[in-house]
Design a protein around this motif. Structure first.
Motif, PDB file in Angstrom:
ATOM      1  N   GLN A 107       0.427  -1.005  -0.036  1.00 25.68           N
ATOM      2  CA  GLN A 107       0.273  -0.145   0.022  1.00 25.68           C
ATOM      3  C   GLN A 107       1.338   1.072   0.083  1.00 25.68           C
ATOM      4  OE1 GLN A 107      -3.728   0.500   2.842  1.00 25.68           O
ATOM      5  NE2 GLN A 107      -2.638   2.740   3.090  1.00 25.68           N
ATOM      6  N   THR A 138      -5.996   3.409  -6.907  1.00 23.92           N
ATOM      7  CA  THR A 138      -7.126   3.286  -5.856  1.00 23.92           C
ATOM      8  C   THR A 138      -8.333   4.388  -6.204  1.00 23.92           C
ATOM      9  OG1 THR A 138      -6.000   2.460  -3.699  1.00 23.92           O
ATOM     10  CG2 THR A 138      -7.948   3.670  -3.425  1.00 23.92           C
ATOM     11  N   THR A 141     -12.613   4.180  -1.742  1.00 22.29           N
ATOM     12  CA  THR A 141     -12.057   3.664  -0.419  1.00 22.29           C
ATOM     13  C   THR A 141     -13.426   3.150   0.198  1.00 22.29           C
ATOM     14  OG1 THR A 141      -9.849   3.776  -0.232  1.00 22.29           O
ATOM     15  CG2 THR A 141     -10.752   2.917   1.650  1.00 22.29           C
TER      16      THR A 141
END
Length: 147
Positions: A107, A138, A141
């Protein structure tokens, strides 16, 4: 560990700063036994600590990328060299050693796409033993709350 301990852990995992009185009410205990259970879980190492969740955008890390890494070689020496190097990169928030098509899933939190491009080209790809990097940006989220 019983169901009450599991309930305590479920609440604390999402609400680490909850008061003992509120925690006790949520799990159906009085405050004193609840506090004893939390302390026992802490002493046993089940609860390893508490942290603050920081808004990444507020600190210049508004883009989250998951980078899947495939190593060239898998000798202990090569893997150890990669792991020593990757944990020194402040952009890498988490490093997971995984099974499947890749060896590691990272990440990475950076300011924006140009910052990730620079990180990828000048830091990540330069690490020892890195064969391939697949990046997943991403878009959103979703929060996971307990009810």
């Amino acid at each position: 560990m019983d169901n009450v301990d599991r309930a305590i852990l479920a609440v604390l995992e999402h609400h680490g700063r909850i008061s003992n009185n509120e925690l006790a009410a949520r799990v159906g205990l009085s405050p004193s036994p609840c506090l004893r259970r939390v302390r026992r879980l802490e002493e046993a190492g089940v609860i390893r600590g508490y942290r603050a969740l920081i808004d990444p955008t507020a600190i210049g890390r508004g883009l989250r990328v998951f980078a899947a890494i495939r190593l060239i070689r898998h000798t202990r020496t090569d893997v150890a060299a990669f792991e020593r190097a990757i944990i020194r990169l402040p952009e890498v928030v988490y490093t997971h050693h995984v099974t499947g098509n890749y060896d590691y899933l990272l990440q990475v939190d950076v300011a924006d796409l140009p910052a990730y491009e620079h990180f990828h080209a000048h830091r990540l790809a330069e690490l020892p033993n890195v064969g391939t990097v697949s990046s997943y940006v991403t878009m959103k989220t979703l929060p996971h709350e307990i009810t």
